[in-house]
Design a protein around this motif. Structure first.
Motif, mmCIF file in Angstrom:
data_model
loop_
_atom_site.group_PDB
_atom_site.id
_atom_site.type_symbol
_atom_site.label_atom_id
_atom_site.label_comp_id
_atom_site.label_asym_id
_atom_site.label_seq_id
_atom_site.Cartn_x
_atom_site.Cartn_y
_atom_site.Cartn_z
ATOM 1 N N UNK A 1 4.898 52.503 28.708
ATOM 2 C CA UNK A 1 5.665 53.652 29.191
ATOM 3 C C UNK A 1 6.676 53.216 30.246
ATOM 4 N N UNK A 2 6.245 52.347 31.165
ATOM 5 C CA UNK A 2 7.135 51.845 32.215
ATOM 6 C C UNK A 2 7.892 50.595 31.774
ATOM 7 N N UNK A 3 7.608 50.106 30.563
ATOM 8 C CA UNK A 3 8.257 48.926 29.987
ATOM 9 C C UNK A 3 8.085 47.690 30.874
ATOM 10 N N UNK A 4 6.825 47.436 31.240
ATOM 11 C CA UNK A 4 6.563 46.276 32.085
ATOM 12 C C UNK A 4 5.157 45.734 31.836
ATOM 13 N N UNK A 5 4.965 44.471 32.204
ATOM 14 C CA UNK A 5 3.651 43.854 32.163
ATOM 15 C C UNK A 5 3.358 43.330 33.562
ATOM 16 N N UNK A 6 2.160 43.631 34.040
ATOM 17 C CA UNK A 6 1.740 43.218 35.381
ATOM 18 C C UNK A 6 0.712 42.103 35.224
ATOM 19 N N UNK A 7 1.056 40.923 35.713
ATOM 20 C CA UNK A 7 0.200 39.754 35.579
ATOM 21 C C UNK A 7 -0.628 39.544 36.841
ATOM 22 N N UNK A 8 -1.746 38.822 36.724
ATOM 23 C CA UNK A 8 -2.605 38.606 37.893
ATOM 24 C C UNK A 8 -2.031 37.553 38.834
ATOM 25 N N UNK A 9 -2.698 37.398 39.978
ATOM 26 C CA UNK A 9 -2.282 36.383 40.930
ATOM 27 C C UNK A 9 -0.880 36.633 41.455
ATOM 28 N N UNK A 10 -0.112 35.579 41.523
ATOM 29 C CA UNK A 10 1.259 35.680 42.043
ATOM 30 C C UNK A 10 2.305 35.658 40.933
ATOM 31 N N UNK A 11 1.887 36.009 39.717
ATOM 32 C CA UNK A 11 2.804 35.925 38.581
ATOM 33 C C UNK A 11 3.704 37.152 38.437
ATOM 34 N N UNK A 12 3.405 38.197 39.187
ATOM 35 C CA UNK A 12 4.319 39.322 39.287
ATOM 36 C C UNK A 12 4.395 40.240 38.075
ATOM 37 N N UNK A 13 5.489 40.989 38.045
ATOM 38 C CA UNK A 13 5.740 41.991 37.010
ATOM 39 C C UNK A 13 6.957 41.572 36.196
ATOM 40 N N UNK A 14 6.858 41.762 34.882
ATOM 41 C CA UNK A 14 7.936 41.332 33.987
ATOM 42 C C UNK A 14 8.234 42.436 32.984
ATOM 43 N N UNK A 15 9.479 42.499 32.496
ATOM 44 C CA UNK A 15 9.833 43.557 31.545
ATOM 45 C C UNK A 15 9.198 43.349 30.172
ATOM 46 N N UNK A 16 8.890 44.456 29.531
ATOM 47 C CA UNK A 16 8.441 44.459 28.136
ATOM 48 C C UNK A 16 9.571 45.072 27.319
ATOM 49 N N UNK A 17 10.174 44.294 26.460
ATOM 50 C CA UNK A 17 11.340 44.750 25.711
ATOM 51 C C UNK A 17 11.034 44.762 24.218
ATOM 52 N N UNK A 18 10.964 45.954 23.645
ATOM 53 C CA UNK A 18 10.816 46.097 22.202
ATOM 54 C C UNK A 18 11.811 47.144 21.722
#
Length: 205
Positions: free
Chosen positions: A147-164
């Motif tokens: 819904x927010x078009x993002x993936x939240x990774x653990x640790x210090x890997x942050x948030x990244x866009x999900x593009x489909x």
């Protein structure tokens, strides 16, 4: 198709570059009744000591608690090979909701979207780092928020866009396949057809 908005889960890393659809589900199982579920055939041969033997405890999906994960981390060119949609059925029927990987076979990628399985592309370096993190912290979780078009990774890997594809995204969010999505425009389609016939009456002859 089951709707997908946001999924938070532990992650199982599946080894193997160029993991093809025959490894995901061997062709001999495609004659089985889908109503009985294809999940039982997922990675059937590569997760066993031999083709028809007992489960290999070293295979990641066979480890304790792994069957609770709904997200898989896969390697480059996952789902290559034949165009069998059964590969996606096996993943979906097993309960997998999303895949994370550097790249996917083109046909497999599109089959995934048509069946509500969300494939997330991330750079190979990030996937490798995430795999290392999961080795050290196996309880780590990932959130795929379509819904927010993002993936939240653990640790210090942050948030990244999900593009489909936007059309595919809307269908997955609503739990509708392509035919069902088309039918949501039924009234507009009927109105267009009526107006078209009215302005070109010869079309109705």
């Amino acid at each position: 198709m089951r709707a997908f908005t946001k999924e938070t889960s532990g992650v199982v890393a599946i080894p193997g570059v160029n993991c093809d659809t025959d490894q995901i589900i061997p062709g001999r199982f495609l004659k089985a009744d889908r109503a009985q579920g294809y999940g039982q055939f997922l990675f059937h041969d590569i997760r066993r000591r031999d083709a028809d033997g007992e489960l290999d405890p070293r295979f990641p999906l066979n480890k304790p608690g792994a069957d609770q994960a709904t997200i898989l981390l896969v390697e480059d060119n996952f789902g290559c090979g034949s165009s069998r949609e059964g590969a996606v059925y096996a993943l979906v029927d097993h309960g997998i909701r999303a895949l994370i990987g550097p790249s996917f076979g083109d046909i497999f990628y599109n089959n995934a979207l048509k069946n509500g399985l969300v494939p997330v592309r991330l750079p190979v370096e990030l996937c490798d780092a995430l795999e290392d993190h999961l080795t050290r912290f196996p309880e780590a979780q990932v959130t795929v928020d379509l819904e927010a078009e993002r993936i939240v990774l653990p640790g210090n890997f942050g948030t990244h866009p999900v593009q489909i594809d936007p059309f595919a995204r809307e269908g997955i969010l609503r739990g509708l396949d392509e035919i069902e999505m088309t039918l949501t425009y039924k009234e507009q389609i009927q109105a267009f057809e009526s107006a078209r016939i009215a302005s070109h009456p010869w079309l109705g002859r």
